[in-house]
Design an enzyme around this catalytic site. Structure first.
Site, short mmCIF file in Angstrom:
data_model
loop_
_atom_site.label_atom_id
_atom_site.label_comp_id
_atom_site.label_asym_id
_atom_site.label_seq_id
_atom_site.Cartn_x
_atom_site.Cartn_y
_atom_site.Cartn_z
N ASN A 7 -53.20 1.45 19.74
CA ASN A 7 -51.87 2.03 19.60
C ASN A 7 -51.13 1.73 20.91
O ASN A 7 -51.52 2.23 21.97
CB ASN A 7 -51.96 3.53 19.36
N GLU A 41 -47.85 1.80 16.21
CA GLU A 41 -46.72 2.43 16.89
C GLU A 41 -45.97 1.40 17.75
O GLU A 41 -45.71 1.63 18.93
CB GLU A 41 -47.17 3.63 17.73
N TYR A 115 -51.56 3.50 10.82
CA TYR A 115 -51.09 4.52 11.75
C TYR A 115 -50.81 5.79 10.96
O TYR A 115 -49.78 5.92 10.30
CB TYR A 115 -49.83 4.04 12.48
N ASP A 153 -54.97 4.06 14.48
CA ASP A 153 -54.85 5.42 14.99
C ASP A 153 -54.79 6.35 13.79
O ASP A 153 -53.78 6.44 13.11
CB ASP A 153 -53.57 5.51 15.84
N ASN A 155 -55.32 9.66 13.92
CA ASN A 155 -54.87 11.00 14.31
C ASN A 155 -55.73 12.11 13.70
O ASN A 155 -55.22 13.17 13.33
CB ASN A 155 -53.38 11.18 13.96
N ASP A 254 -51.18 5.22 26.20
CA ASP A 254 -52.00 6.42 26.29
C ASP A 254 -53.27 6.29 25.45
O ASP A 254 -54.15 7.15 25.52
CB ASP A 254 -51.21 7.68 25.89
N HIS A 255 -53.39 5.20 24.70
CA HIS A 255 -54.62 4.83 23.99
C HIS A 255 -55.30 3.70 24.74
O HIS A 255 -54.69 3.02 25.57
CB HIS A 255 -54.33 4.38 22.57
#
EC number: 4.2.99.18
Length: 263
Positions: A7, A41, A115, A153, A155, A254-255
């Site tokens: 991501n 993303e 995603y 991702d 989540n 951040d991934h």
């Protein structure tokens, strides 16, 4: 075949704002051994994405992408060193054009970039996430009999080993019992979480850490980036790793990329 998923938290940021001569997504693409890279993303339409990735495309990568339906949101893509012979979006009236799922045929495999929504417990956002999860499971049932891997991702942290602070998140989207059960049921149909299969009974390896505080330095993360391989492909997975940056300042998302080698 080596497959990675990441991501990027905004393709233009990953390429430019958090990059220097030796950092950023483009530098990583030059160094990676991956044959296929799934991106999530991107937050860019097809033209913006191709422009941001122009140096990589000039190096020979092939690109397939699915633009987000809302500006600055979602967006998934697949980069491959092999020609992309076919690409498909999700056949869903609600989600087909949301830029959350893209499936390609390349290098003898079917590879999908997904995603899943972040969600928010007990809200309409969570209900939308659940509808997307149902649509995703339907599509995965259709390709389960092929050599396929669905990367991205999700989540959802599946077990207590997949989130550092699991006790503080049991009522939050991403670690809800219903989400975790959905993933358990999906794996029960034959799909294999190959990173977990190769790293059983350990905490992590985490793939996402908040930008805030010292989450990254303390490895207080979540494992929410998965590669789910079909029953025929999963036995070929023999190495899996999370390419965690050596320091906070070296992060370009951040991934972190999650990479699996298939024989």
């Amino acid at each position: 075949m080596i497959v990675s998923t990441i991501n990027v938290n905004g393709i233009r940021a990953a390429v430019k704002q958090r990059s220097t001569e030796n950092l950023g997504l483009l530098a990583w693409l030059k160094e990676t051994s991956a044959d296929v890279v799934c991106l999530q993303e991107t937050r860019a339409d097809d033209d913006q994405l191709a422009d941001a990735l122009a140096p990589a495309l000039a190096d020979g990568w092939h690109l397939a992408s699915a633009s987000p339906h809302l500006k600055g949101r979602n967006g998934v893509a697949v980069l491959s060193r092999h020609a992309v012979t076919e690409h498909r979006r999700m056949e869903s009236e609600e989600f087909g054009d949301h830029g959350r799922y893209l499936e390609v045929d390349t290098g003898g495999l079917t590879v999908a970039s997904v995603y899943v929504q972040t969600g928010e417990a007990e809200t309409d956002r969570q209900l939308e996430k659940e509808r997307f999860m149902a649509a995703l499971a339907t599509r995965m049932a259709e390709i389960r009999g092929t050599d396929a891997v669905v990367c991205g991702d999700w989540n959802i942290a599946h077990t207590e080993n997949d989130i550092k602070n699991w006790k503080g998140n049991v009522k939050k989207s991403g670690f809800l019992p219903s989400e975790r059960q959905w993933l358990t049921d999906l794996l029960g149909t034959g799909w294999v979480d190959v990173v977990r299969a190769l790293h059983p009974d350990v905490a992590g390896p985490y793939s996402w850490w908040s930008w805030r505080g010292r989450a990254f330095d303390n490895d207080a993360g979540w494992r929410i980036d998965y590669q789910l391989a079909s029953p025929s492909l999963a036995p070929r997975a023999h190495i899996a790793r999370v390419e965690r940056a050596d320091a906070y300042a070296l992060r370009w998302s951040d991934h972190a990329p999650v990479t699996v080698e298939y024989s």
